[in-house]
Design a protein around this motif. Structure first.
Motif, short mmCIF file in Angstrom:
data_model
loop_
_atom_site.label_atom_id
_atom_site.label_comp_id
_atom_site.label_asym_id
_atom_site.label_seq_id
_atom_site.Cartn_x
_atom_site.Cartn_y
_atom_site.Cartn_z
N UNK A 28 8.60 6.81 7.98
CA UNK A 28 7.24 7.20 7.46
C UNK A 28 7.35 7.24 5.89
N UNK A 29 6.61 6.18 5.31
CA UNK A 29 6.63 6.32 3.67
C UNK A 29 5.99 7.41 3.00
N UNK A 30 5.04 8.05 3.77
CA UNK A 30 4.35 9.37 3.59
C UNK A 30 5.31 10.60 3.69
N UNK A 31 6.42 10.34 4.56
CA UNK A 31 6.95 11.56 4.55
C UNK A 31 8.33 11.34 4.16
N UNK A 32 8.04 11.65 2.92
CA UNK A 32 9.47 11.75 1.91
C UNK A 32 9.80 13.17 1.32
N UNK A 33 9.60 14.30 2.17
CA UNK A 33 10.00 15.28 1.59
C UNK A 33 11.13 15.76 1.65
N UNK A 34 11.66 16.25 0.57
CA UNK A 34 13.01 16.61 0.14
C UNK A 34 13.75 17.23 1.48
N UNK B 183 0.74 -1.15 0.09
CA UNK B 183 0.07 -0.01 -0.08
C UNK B 183 0.95 1.28 -0.04
N UNK B 184 1.83 1.16 0.70
CA UNK B 184 2.92 2.50 0.84
C UNK B 184 3.43 2.74 -0.56
N UNK B 185 3.85 1.54 -0.84
CA UNK B 185 4.47 1.72 -2.42
C UNK B 185 3.59 2.12 -3.34
N UNK B 186 2.46 1.67 -3.45
CA UNK B 186 1.34 2.28 -4.44
C UNK B 186 1.14 3.84 -4.24
N UNK B 187 0.96 4.23 -2.91
CA UNK B 187 0.91 5.69 -2.64
C UNK B 187 2.04 6.43 -3.12
N UNK B 188 3.35 5.98 -3.01
CA UNK B 188 4.48 6.47 -3.32
C UNK B 188 4.50 6.49 -5.03
N UNK B 189 4.04 5.64 -5.51
CA UNK B 189 4.07 5.56 -7.14
C UNK B 189 3.20 6.87 -7.37
N UNK B 190 1.91 6.81 -6.75
CA UNK B 190 0.83 7.67 -7.09
C UNK B 190 1.36 9.15 -6.83
#
Lengths: 663, 339, 125, 146, 327
Positions: free
Chosen positions: E216-222, E82-89
């Protein structure tokens, strides 16, 4: 560190009466960065502006705070002032100490304290202001008019007259709109076709005007001065370039049972048709819903009779892309559906008709050749009742809350015409109020009563009962006589409310133009900018903005044209510099901002960055400053804070928050 | 040797806290933690606290001074106050050693007066580790968890607790505590013997630091850092639970009514650590990761007479989100060093 | 509380919404039976002229058929007003106009069900 | 927060969208409709410009209540801004409530340019609510206290 | 399972289909498993591991790895995918450079959870038929895995893989009777005072180590706003209760509508703060107010916060529903 000047306005006594302006100026003098703080009677006066200009020059100011009335009032004025003194106009902030302080507070101490705090907030903000320059974008010198009724036609003709190219997109096979269906027009009683059809022909013949009939706008991109519009040209199965409009096919087509929309279904037409004799363009169109050839592949009569070989059963929808500087919405109106008004028996009796249907019945080109006959038995009606406000002024959820505006006049017209042509026919008009303001309008209505003997009865009809003998009993209260009438009539005519065309709502979404709850387009200002939409570059013509009669429509159409011409006459447009921008080094490329942008102003590209000595390719957002309108939705959607809004930046707003909460 | 029944510990705690502020390791939802003693608080059964006792000398955030802006004038306000005496009870041997590591940094010139203030007023009561765990490797750094240092050493033997003052401060603390009685040393010896027995069975008992504290460039240039650091998230967990990490950042906070200059722990694992005009000199996580371990194992001992700035408490072993830690680093870097 | 206020509270009707179109009276089947017609109820309540309405037979002539409510373009609900005024007139009278025991003898097999229900509403206290 | 004669006067920050609510506030002024001086307005282009960060910041700095005013749904000058604001603020307020922070300290109201009266009454009501709640204690930053 | 995964990894590595393999690597003990990138067959044979202790979600590493040359093979538990799919989105991971192998999962445990049962001094853990054999310095224990599952696995939301190129093991379904919101509902039912006290107790333990954010896989801010001095809310340490609240509220808000509820934040928190409750609160609200939404369920989905309907609930719904209202 900025060098800030503070200018506190008395606004006569408007501010000075409840705010100690001297104390405000004195208190703000000691704020960091403030080098001069003054007060004056009227800052917006020439002398006041001069004071600001001199102070800027003498103190080498880099920022200005004016404590005065609402920025909605004089922000533009003071921007010009500081610009005249050589400062960037966006180095100005206004503290609103009139509308937000002096006018709403009575206690001088309290008001003065608040004025000082608002002044401090403005100073805190101006510290973080940066010079902004509005971007310029070129104007495409071509206008699009959506809707080819009288409004669209008039606007197009006026724009073309000024020398600019105009395209009209009309969803029907011919331009002309509702007015083509009318018989006579009030208050002069001249025939609608006689005054409209020459204008239609003018449109067709004007080399600046291009008509896309039987077409719809399917996509709108871009922004004021530079719209990119996709027009869907619906397949009409007839080659427009070959068809001569001879009409032979429309006579030979074996499919005769197609309800004729031009006559509101009161008679039939063929599957291939030309809506009416004066149609522009006069080209046949095949109705794919009824054409046997298109449905079953068997027939082909029209193709056989066509001498120029214009019939093309394989024709497909095509799309045209065109750029425009301005878009005019002229989508017009329709009478509402009456299915919610059972009490008037519209769906039960053929002899209960709408006013527009009456127009067709009375029209020489109509189903009865101009003789008024009842639809049910084609007999001459001897008593006719007109019922006003059907669905208008309704608060009951079934109709429209507004007054449809045109009904009182056209009903007077109908009554008058009937009485003139058939003096043996009694005419009753049941009304709530008779509303006939306008030049020669009330006189017109009085003539109906006084000269033509039309019976106006104040009181609404409660029920129309179809009787077994074919008559209609109209039950109404006669409020002035205090009686209930049960009137036996032969024909009942309903003045149905009018509503915006159904195509308007999706169009508004495409144009990002706002609408009211009734689906009428909203004007930029109800009094001062009545023909513009708040969305820059979108203009409003005719009944799409609100109910209108023909004279009003035509004058609005011309006004609209004037606004369009004003825009197209410019070579470039200055944008709003308070737009979003993305810090590419912070941007993650996640597309959150793009999803919330109502203007499609944000795009993405892969860019190379040198980070820590290495070249890295990253997907980053960029904002088209000409398209961005500066709402700031993207700035909050952005988790990394890469998106910020010029003029209302995160740090500026937080500085204001800090300054306000500080004391 | 003085002793008290474990069941009577609250009496001791009450007596100690009556005189000084007392901190004891007690249980919270987030594990054991040194908390200011309040009546009824119990000593934890956990081996050690999640956060180290360095908090008490070197808090995570600390106000240094205030500035006041009055109109266009700036006034500096010294906010320092003399610290009151306090006692930290139940510090493990490894953590006691960490104070020496911190002292060498903060008490050498220029002296950190904030730290010194607290250090001078703190009395340390250490506690021997009866049940060391698999993550313990204090012996690697010559720390004896059966013989903890500090001002007073304490031992739990059966249902009694024994105290041995090690310094003057320690003797003073125990003076006049009527709840304590004299005890023989025999139970303490037995306790230590037991501890040594378990220690020999600890999986990390053979880990040696001998190879470190030298060969700086060789370690620095090792090609193993890539692999070691690849999973590192760059969070500061290891740093913040570490008893010896002492880096901090100084920041100004504008309260709206003046500026507060404060310092707070920083982590060399962070991308904005030691940020300079041109940015962070250690641009990749690998370099940051390397910095932390080079500092603990090489730079610090080279500058401090061979004293390692790791005490083998094992906190980073149990808390790293991705289970990377100093033991893995030592083993990996040590591979092939013998030959 | 004056009578007007009582009527308004009891009925929940906002008489100010009336635009005097007369459609209620145009739709009323009891129009000819009534001294005061539905639109007059609205207009007189608006003026606070309640007493004549209370005394009038009209309040009992209303069939509570709700045609006026159904047809009113402004959602004014005249029948509810009439009902309220009737209640105002009936309540102080102290006893029911009709008792449950009397009903069977009054029943007519042709009588529509709704009329019976309406009668209960109208003639009970 | 400030005390005047021991009477609690809350600090209220009002974020008003430029097109509707700020104009509504102007109209309140033009019509001389009174509301408490505790309310200070910050002009933003649209309610969707209001970042949760700003709201927390205001509480940090001593605000006792934060209100956001925008155009009525469907009337947004930018068409959709207030719809996003509505979702964001609903979730944010819900989260504050979840954390036990008084939900009455935050509010979102739709005020059109024609609703001077509504603006004033909304502000009066909000100030009253926040005054009753008292000082903001649960989301305060002690460093920012005077 | 482990052997099948190893075989697959080696096969794809040897064929050149993938250039590297993201998996889990053995540690010093049996439980300290580290995410690792394997580039050679030898490494895989020697160090690759997969068992009930392989908790870490690997998908976030793809932000970096998918930007390298060649494909990266990643092993994904359902929640990780699910995390990967969101990261792809969100365009953070480039799909074309990923070879995703979905693996079935019956729940994971870790040392923290086991130790919280009072099992200390662990020297060896072996797994046999869903039972962990734990040897410690102080005796041996047998614990079934299901008794020491992490909270997120007890309340597993889905055993489905929204994105994969290949599956090892059986594909599962969304878990219908998932009770993951019960805890949130329990807190909602408290009084505001109780809620405040509850969260003060939890959040006051925060040491701002940023582990929750960094894992967090949603916290990928540069660059995170909290690390960016220019953002105006940068903070390195929570110096008072406000900053603790601020960090966690803003972080939860930034991942609202994007959080897939993978539970990594709570797993890594050294202070055992149940951070997932904040994220779940948002998910619960979103589900209740805007219709069920599962971040990562479909690639390309529009998150509820970048979407709207004209009839959305007004914020005062917060005042009206749920929780005791005695403020």
């Amino acid at each position: 560190m900025q060098r800030i000047g503070v200018f506190v306005c008395h606004c006569g006594t408007n501010i000075a009466a409840t705010v100690d302006v001297k104390a405000v100026a004195e208190a703000l003098k000691y704020e960091p960065g403030v080098v001069v703080s003054e007060e004056y009677q009227y800052m917006c006066s020439e002398a006041g502006q001069e004071l600001i200009k001199n102070a800027i020059k003498e103190n080498a100011l880099t920022g200005v705070v004016v404590c005065s009335c609402s920025p909605r009032m004089h922000e533009a004025t003071f921007r010009k002032t500081v610009a005249a003194a050589g400062l960037n106009p966006y180095m100005l902030e206004i503290a609103n100490i009139r509308e937000q302080v002096s006018w709403i507070h009575k206690n001088i101490e309290e008001a003065t304290e608040k004025a000082i705090i608002l002044g401090r907030a403005a100073i805190a903000k101006v510290h973080l202001n940066a010079p902004l320059t509005a971007g310029e974008s070129p104007v495409v010198k071509r206008a699009l008019v959506i809707g080819g009724g009288i409004a669209g036609i008039q606007t197009a003709l006026d724009i073309a007259e000024a020398g600019f190219e105009v395209d009209i997109v009309e969803k029907n096979p011919t331009i002309g709109g509702k007015m083509t269906q009318l018989d006579k027009t009030f208050p002069t009683l001249d025939c609608a076709a006689c005054i409209l059809t020459p204008k239609m022909v003018d449109c067709a013949q004007n080399d600046k005007i291009k008509i896309y009939s039987y077409s719809e706008v399917s996509e709108v991109k871009g922004f004021v001065g530079n719209f990119d519009v996709t027009i869907k040209r619906k397949a009409r199965y007839v080659d427009e370039n070959k068809c001569t409009g001879c009409g032979l096919c429309t006579e030979k087509c074996p499919q005769k049972k197609v309800p004729n929309e031009f006559n509101l279904g009161l008679d039939n037409r063929r599957a291939i048709y030309i809506p009416f004799a004066q149609a522009v363009p006069k080209i046949a169109t095949i109705d794919a819903d009824y054409c046997t050839m298109l449905k079953s592949g068997k027939c082909g009569v029209c193709s056989k009779v066509c001498t120029v070989g214009a019939i093309d059963y394989k024709q497909q929808d095509t799309y045209v892309n065109e750029k425009y500087g301005a878009i005019v919405v002229a989508t017009g109106f329709n009478p509402i559906k009456l299915d919610k008004y059972d009490e008037f028996a519209y769906s039960q009796s053929a002899d209960v008709i709408t006013s527009l249907e009456l127009e067709r019945l009375m029209n020489a080109a109509g189903p009865n050749g101009g003789t008024l006959l009842r639809p049910s038995d084609k007999k001459h009606p001897h008593r006719i009742a007109f019922i006003q406000c059907v669905g208008s002024r309704c608060d009951d959820g079934k109709g429209k809350s507004y007054c449809s505006k045109i009904c009182c006049m056209y009903t007077a017209k109908h009554a008058m015409l009937i009485r003139e042509k058939y003096p043996d026919t009694e005419v009753y008009v049941f009304y709530i109020d008779v509303r006939t303001p306008g030049k020669n309008f009330d006189e017109f209505y009085r003539r109906a009563v006084e000269e033509y003997g039309v019976n106006y009865i104040k009181g609404m009809v409660g029920k129309v009962l179809p009787e077994p003998d074919g008559t209609l009993t109209v039950r109404a209260s006669d409020l002035l006589n205090g009686t209930q009438l049960n009137l036996s009539c032969d024909l009942v005519v309903l003045a149905a409310a009018i509503e915006p065309d159904k195509s308007a709502r999706p169009l508004a979404t495409m144009l990002t133009a706002s609408m009211d709850t009734n689906d009428f387009f909203t004007e930029a200002h109800p009094k001062l900018r009545p023909v513009e939409s708040p969305t820059a570059g979108i203009f409003l013509s005719g009944a799409c903005q609100g109910p209108k009669d023909i004279p009003e429509t035509v004058s609005q159409a011309s006004a609209c044209a004037a606004k369009v011409i004003g825009l197209l006459a410019k070579n470039t447009l200055k944008g709003n510099p308070c737009v979003a921008h993305s810090d590419e080094l912070l941007c993650n490329g996640c597309s959150s901002c793009e999803k919330v942008c109502p203007y499609g102003a944000i795009s993405y590209s892969d860019k190379e960055f040198r980070i820590n000595g290495k070249m890295v390719t990253r997907r980053v957002a960029s904002v088209n400053p000409a398209v961005c309108q500066g709402c700031g939705a993207c700035t909050v959607a952005c988790p990394s804070g890469a998106m910020d809004l010029r003029g209302f930046s995160n740090s500026q707003i937080m500085a204001e928050v800090d300054a306000i909460c500080k004391w | 040797m003085l002793k008290i029944k474990l069941s009577e510990l609250p009496i001791l705690f009450d007596a100690l806290s009556a005189k000084n502020k007392l901190y004891i390791p007690s249980d919270t939802k987030g594990g054991a933690r040194f908390l200011p003693y309040e009546n009824g608080m119990k000593l934890t059964k956990e081996l050690n606290t999640v956060r180290s006792p360095k908090d008490l000398f070197f808090p995570q955030t600390e106000n240094l001074m205030d500035f006041k802006l009055e109109g266009k004038k700036i006034e500096v306000i010294d906010t320092r106050e003399e610290c009151e005496d306090f006692v930290i009870f139940g510090v493990r041997a490894c953590d006691v050693r960490s104070f020496e590591v911190l002292d060498r940094v903060f008490l050498s010139e220029p002296i950190d007066t904030y730290y010194k203030n607290r250090r001078e007023h703190g009395v340390i009561v250490s506690l021997a580790c009866n049940r060391p765990e698999e993550t313990c490797f204090c012996s690697t750094f010559d720390i004896d968890c059966a013989n903890p240092e500090g001002d007073v050493a304490s031992y739990i033997c059966g249902d009694e607790m024994y105290f041995e003052p090690l310094t003057e401060k320690g003797s003073e603390l125990l003076l006049g505590l009527s709840c304590l009685s004299e005890g023989s040393e025999a139970p303490v010896y037995e306790c230590k013997r037991n501890i040594y027995e378990i220690k020999s069975k600890l999986p990390l008992s053979t880990l040696s630091a001998e190879k470190f504290g030298k060969d700086m460039m060789e370690y620095f240039n090792s090609d193993k850092w890539d692999e070691l650091s690849e999973a590192c998230l760059g969070c500061g967990t290891c740093t913040f639970v570490c008893p010896t990490c002492q880096c901090y950042d100084i920041k100004d906070f504008d309260t709206g009514n003046g500026i507060k200059r404060f310092r707070c722990w920083d982590s060399c694992m962070y991308s904005d650590f030691t940020k300079m005009a041109h940015g962070n000199p250690r641009v990749s996580q690998k370099e940051r990761f390397r910095q932390r371990f080079m500092h603990k194992l090489v730079y610090y001992p080279m500058n401090n007479d061979g004293l390692f700035s790791c005490v083998g408490c094992g906190r980073c072993l149990s808390k790293c989100p991705i289970s990377m830690n100093i033991v893995k680093v030592m083993k990996k870097l040590g591979e092939g060093k013998d030959e | 509380m004056d009578l007007k206020e009582q009527v308004l509270i009891m009925s929940g009707v906002d008489v100010r919404k009336c635009m005097a179109c007369g459609k209620c009276s145009g739709a009323c089947p009891s129009y000819n039976e009534m001294e005061y017609h539905p639109h007059q109820f609205v207009s007189m309540v608006k003026k606070g002229n309640i007493e004549p309405l209370m005394k009038s037979e009209s309040v009992y002539k209303c069939l509570t058929c709700y045609a006026c409510i159904e047809r009113c373009p402004r959602g004014v609900e005249p029948a509810k007003l009439i009902e309220a005024i009737r209640l105002l007139a009936v309540r102080p009278q102290g006893s029911n106009h009709i008792k449950a025991d009397d009903i069977p003898s009054l029943l007519d097999p042709e009588l529509p069900q709704q009329a019976i229900v309406t009668a209960f509403r109208k003639y009970s206290k | 927060m400030q005390m005047v004669n021991n009477e609690f006067k809350p600090k209220i920050v009002a974020f008003c969208c430029n097109w509707c609510s700020y104009a509504g506030a102007d109209l309140a002024g033009t019509n001389r409709l009174q509301y408490p001086a505790e309310v200070k307005i910050i002009r933003v282009p649209c309610s969707c410009r209001v970042n949760p960060m700003f709201i927390l910041r205001a509480f940090q700095r001593g605000a006792d209540g934060v209100i956001i005013c925008g155009c009525h749904p469907g009337d947004c000058h930018y068409t959709t801004g207030n719809y996003y604001a509505r979702r964001r603020m609903t979730l944010l307020f819900s989260m504050l409530d979840f954390l036990g922070i008084e939900k009455e300290r935050t509010r979102l109201e739709w005020v059109s340019a024609a609703e001077g009266q509504k603006f004033a009454s909304t502000m009066n009501d909000f100030v009253k609510t926040v005054t009753e709640l008292g000082e903001n204690k649960r989301l305060e930053d002690l460093r920012c206290k005077k | 399972m482990q052997e099948m995964m190893k075989k697959k990894a080696i096969e794809l590595l040897q064929s050149g289909e993938v250039a590297r393999v993201l998996g889990w690597k053995k540690g010093e003990f049996d439980y300290d498993i580290t995410p690792a990138v394997f580039e050679s067959v030898e490494e895989i044979e020697k160090e690759f591991i997969y068992n009930s202790l392989c908790s870490p979600n690997l998908s976030k590493y793809l932000v970096k790895e998918s930007r390298k040359e060649g494909k990266t093979l990643i092993f994904l538990k359902p929640c990780d995918s699910y995390s990967l799919s969101q990261l792809i989105t969100e365009h953070r991971v480039i799909r074309e450079y990923v070879y995703a192998v979905g693996i079935e999962c019956y729940g994971k445990t870790d040392a923290d959870t086991i130790k919280q049962k009072g099992i200390k001094g662990i020297t060896r853990i072996t797994e046999n038929d869903g039972v962990l054999n734990i040897e410690t310095l102080y005796g041996n224990e047998k614990v079934p895995v299901y008794e020491v599952l992490r909270e997120r696995c007890v309340n597993c939301k889905s055993k489905k893989h929204p994105v994969y190129d290949e599956l090892i093991g059986e594909e599962g379904e969304m878990v219908d009777d998932c009770e993951r919101f019960d805890e949130v509902a329990k807190i909602e039912a408290m009084t505001p005072e109780e809620r405040f006290a509850f969260f003060r107790n939890e959040l006051s333990r925060c040491i701002r180590c940023n582990a929750c954010r960094n894992v967090c896989p949603a916290c990928t801010c540069e660059k995170c706003v909290f690390d960016n001095d220019a953002s105006g809310i940068a903070q390195k340490a929570a110096s008072d209760s406000f900053e603790e609240n601020m960090f966690h509220i803003i972080r939860a808000f930034h991942v609202a509508g994007r959080c897939t509820d993978c539970g990594e934040c709570s797993r890594v928190c050294p202070q055992n703060i149940p951070l997932h409750l904040l994220n779940r609160k948002f998910i619960k609200d979103i589900n209740e107010l805007y219709g069920n939404y599962h971040a990562g369920e479909n690639i390309g989905n529009r998150s509820p916060l970048t979407d709207y309907t004209q009839n959305d609930a007004e914020p005062n719904i917060v005042y009206e529903r749920g929780g005791k209202n005695n403020a």
